[in-house]
Enzyme design. Structure first.
Site, PDB file in Angstrom:
ATOM      1  N   HIS A 106       0.831  -1.207   0.000  1.00 48.80           N
ATOM      2  CA  HIS A 106       0.000   0.000   0.000  1.00 48.80           C
ATOM      3  C   HIS A 106       0.865   1.257   0.000  1.00 48.80           C
ATOM      4  CE1 HIS A 106      -3.410   2.639   1.121  1.00 48.80           C
ATOM      5  NE2 HIS A 106      -2.505   3.250   1.878  1.00 48.80           N
ATOM      6  N   GLU A 107       1.883   1.287   0.851  1.00 53.20           N
ATOM      7  CA  GLU A 107       2.742   2.472   0.911  1.00 53.20           C
ATOM      8  C   GLU A 107       3.521   2.660  -0.386  1.00 53.20           C
ATOM      9  OE1 GLU A 107       2.188   4.559   3.079  1.00 53.20           O
ATOM     10  OE2 GLU A 107       1.003   3.264   4.381  1.00 53.20           O
ATOM     11  N   HIS A 110       1.616   4.539  -2.935  1.00 46.95           N
ATOM     12  CA  HIS A 110       1.726   6.000  -2.892  1.00 46.95           C
ATOM     13  C   HIS A 110       2.953   6.485  -3.665  1.00 46.95           C
ATOM     14  CE1 HIS A 110      -1.625   6.624  -0.283  1.00 46.95           C
ATOM     15  NE2 HIS A 110      -1.102   5.973   0.731  1.00 46.95           N
ATOM     16  N   HIS A 114       2.968   9.031  -6.806  1.00 48.13           N
ATOM     17  CA  HIS A 114       3.833  10.211  -6.864  1.00 48.13           C
ATOM     18  C   HIS A 114       4.611  10.245  -8.174  1.00 48.13           C
ATOM     19  CE1 HIS A 114       7.398  12.638  -5.057  1.00 48.13           C
ATOM     20  NE2 HIS A 114       6.505  13.448  -5.568  1.00 48.13           N
TER      21      HIS A 114
END
Length: 232
Positions: A106-107, A110, A114
């Site tokens: 999940h991280e 991100h 980006h």
């Protein structure tokens, strides 16, 4: 008016607008704690740690310049777009459970957002400084507004609108990161029978963001109710 503000109107508005959201937030916290505790004890079957999975997904998406670091605390995992670092808590960084894989992916989702210039993420990052100011200073401006001028009440509400907008924009950012995580995990990393538990972890986490949004909206409605007569 100030006395009335501190009286029954203050508490009745909290019960009406904020308490239901707070109860839902408590439920969401129980869900994520339950899911995390359950699946942190179930092996992912990959043989990799959360840090290794993060590195693997980053590299397969060409994000070789994004670092993976360990950070203290529990559920403190996050991606820092300013330094291009995925930070994972100790249990996620070194763990090989389904929960570790889910949170790690999940991280990294991100980080992929980006790199691709995902608009909701860019918008959230731009709103964040104003939202931070709004969350800290809103009540100060409200108090000053009651004592001096309604202008400060309007200013406080405007700042808190940034907090609400930040929470609303956070929803698609987090949902999309979870979707990206599942795509990556399904792509040769995690066995099919482990995907549903991973979804359960990510869905439980999503509830906490929904709850935070509802709490912010409830607080805004309370502010509007408390200050409506002073602003008239």
């Amino acid at each position: 008016m100030i006395g009335n503000y501190y009286g029954g109107e203050y508490y009745s508005s909290w019960i009406l607008f904020v308490l239901p959201a707070m109860l839902f937030a408590s439920y969401a916290q129980l869900k994520i704690s339950s899911a995390f505790n359950k699946y942190s004890k179930v092996s992912s079957g990959t043989g990799y740690t959360g840090a290794q999975i993060a590195r693997m997904i980053l590299d397969r998406n060409g994000l070789h310049d994004v670092r993976v670091e360990q950070v203290g605390g529990k559920l403190t995992d996050h991606y820092d777009p300013r330094t291009k670092v995925v930070r994972l808590s100790s249990s996620i960084y070194g763990g090989n459970s389904i929960a570790s894989m889910s949170v790690s992916a999940h991280e990294v989702g991100h980080a992929i957002q980006h790199a691709e210039g995902y608009f909701p993420l860019i918008l959230r990052n731009n709103i964040a400084p104003i939202a931070n100011i709004g969350s800290r200073l809103v009540w100060l401006f409200i108090f000053i507004g009651f004592a001096i001028s309604p202008f400060f009440i309007e200013l406080g509400i405007a700042l808190f609108l940034a907090v609400v907008l930040f929470q609303i924009v956070t929803l698609p950012v987090e949902f999309n990161a979870s979707s990206r995580a599942l795509v990556q995990l399904e792509n040769g990393i995690m066995e099919r029978d482990k995907i549903k538990p991973a979804k359960d972890v990510l869905k439980a986490a999503a509830l906490t963001y929904v709850a935070a949004t509802l709490v912010a909206i409830g607080e805004l409605l309370r502010l509007l109710a408390l200050t409506s007569r002073r602003r008239d």
